[in-house]
Design an enzyme around this catalytic site. Sequence first.
Site, short mmCIF file in Angstrom:
data_model
loop_
_atom_site.label_atom_id
_atom_site.label_comp_id
_atom_site.label_asym_id
_atom_site.label_seq_id
_atom_site.Cartn_x
_atom_site.Cartn_y
_atom_site.Cartn_z
N GLU B 209 0.84 -1.20 0.00
CA GLU B 209 0.00 0.00 0.00
C GLU B 209 0.87 1.24 0.00
O GLU B 209 2.09 1.14 0.15
CB GLU B 209 -0.97 -0.03 1.19
CG GLU B 209 -0.30 -0.16 2.54
CD GLU B 209 -1.30 -0.47 3.67
OE1 GLU B 209 -2.19 -1.29 3.48
OE2 GLU B 209 -1.15 0.12 4.74
N HIS B 246 -3.35 2.88 8.56
CA HIS B 246 -2.10 2.28 9.03
C HIS B 246 -1.07 3.39 9.26
O HIS B 246 -0.96 4.32 8.46
CB HIS B 246 -1.54 1.31 8.00
CG HIS B 246 -2.34 0.05 7.91
ND1 HIS B 246 -2.41 -0.69 6.76
CD2 HIS B 246 -3.09 -0.60 8.82
CE1 HIS B 246 -3.18 -1.75 6.97
NE2 HIS B 246 -3.61 -1.70 8.21
#
Lengths: 380, 288
Positions: B209, B246
């Site tokens: 990501e 995150h």
Amino acid sequence: MQLFECDGKRLLKEWGIAVPKGLLLTSADGLPDALSQLGGKAVLKIQVPTGKRGKAGGIKLISNVGEGNDFFKQWAGKSHGGYEVESVLAEEPLAISKEFYMSVVLNAREGNFFFIFSAEGGVDIEETSRQHPDKVLKVKLDPAACIKEFHFRNILLEHGYSGSLLLSLSNAAANLYKGFVAANALLAEINPLVMLEDGTVMAADAKIEIDDSAKFRLSSKNFLEVKADELEREAKDIGVTYIKLDEGNVAIIASGAGLSMNTMDLIYEAGMKPANFLETGGGITSELVRRSVHLVLKNESARAVIVNLYGGVNSLLEAAKGIVAGVQELKRPVPLVVKALGNQQEECFALLEEHNIPVIKSYRTEDAVAYIQRQLEVAK
Amino acid sequence: MSILLTKQTRAIVQGITGRIGAIQARWMLECGTNIVGGVTPGGGGKEVHGVPVYDSVAEAVKKQQANASVLFVPAAYARDAVLEAIDAGIGLIVCVPEHIPVHDTITIRRSAQQKGAWLIGPNTPGVLTPGVGKMGIMPANLFKPGRIGLISRSGTLCYEVAGYINEGGYGQSTVIGIGGDMVRGSDVQNVLSEFDQDTETDMVVVVGEVGGVMEEQVAECLKHMHKPVITYIAGQTAPAGKKMGHAGAIIQGNEGTVECKQNALREAGALVATRIADIPELIGRAYK
């Protein structure tokens, strides 16, 4: 969380590093008192957790209340770097003879720390590092090693420092490192670290970033915080991570950061625009989901909702109850589709279908996106 | 063979008497995981789902020859619990909790390195080997035995990717949630190297990501890999400067964008899927 300069300096002082005498002002009313305490002159610095304040006129030397009033007027209701200016730090002016750069920073790539030092302080260190790498000293610190002041003394000795300056600099470095570790900081940067005409070494600025997950370890917790916008505050209260995206038409509720980003990507690819990023975290409850449905539709450009879930720790049935309750309360009904798999999925599907809420019973987020795309086209 | 979690694994659950620890222990047992004990200081002598509870990891190692541990303890206690497992000689430690202070992760990562232990996580859904078992919270029914290694920073996104891999007629040898934080217990290059040596893995799919440097690290180690590596990176449309859930997922300046990462990976010879749905086709191509 990046601390404001005034809070950063408070920490530096606790760590044993000298900082200028200063007062935090929230209005021009405090100017006369500040000027008298600081010896008739003061440097005013707007307090926002970002750089380039000097270039923007956010730092000014004043020698009377009138000049201070002008500064407050100039910044009233203004922002810098996207942050509203709500307070001003008034400090004693410094007679600076030399500026250095000093920092301790986390090296995420290798899981250790860097000690960075340069005799060329006060400027963009990354730029200096690119153009004159020899002028920036970068030393890796092993987290398993017991690092003491003599380590920094040896490093600076090797780079030509001696006498009282060597001692002042290595003392500041050791204190900075010790404080950085104790506060579980991600970054502790002093730029510039200045030597005054009388030889004192002092932090003229402070940029300290602390780890939100380690706040419980800090002795002092009263830090100035950036005013969160209303929706982000509500998200925090619900217990989800939410980021509003401007002009988006498809809202997202997803159980996971990667999944939410992937949903955003697929919405874009289908020619629509995501209205937000929302991650529920693992602990889904019906109340969390119900409130999330309302939250994402508070973004006025949102015209549809995709709920994208994997049931792990908590059950999907709870999520389904929350979706049903949320949809029933909507004042502005919009197309909504649920895509879900995991723990208690059959009960979840049954409840949603009973309430005529469409469900994609697979791992295919693109099917949910395609469904919403068709609904929005029909609505046109 | 599969990697890390194999038929030789004798796992314990640290924090087994907690609410989440107990539920997860049951689900791990239900999918066949060889759980030989649990550890809760002060809880020794109890049983949870028929699993004996010990006061210390050392005791579980001594009495049950435990060689792996999965943790369900509050973030503030995770560092000490992991250090205890490392000290007791555990070779595979799966640290599930999120919101662990980064400085703690640095401490346990360094300690695991010094002792030669595998530390997976923190902030991970765990490790799962279809048909053998799981250490962590991944729903076992979403995976199928097969010969594709799967590494992911994100939990739920790797479930989605597994769905597409299964749909393409393939399955997974082992699934590793490498962790969503900015510092991880193990480096991705070491996990890739394990898959490279595993006789039951034909190729590896890496799910990344935006933000961080994991994808760049994958690119850097590709020249040492003998098996094909397929990558997908989420967050093509993530705005810069916003932390996407995150701690590691944030674009700063020009660094960390999906485009940057994809270019680095392509140059290094990875097969880059721009959509998850393209992964099965790339697997097919790699087999030819």
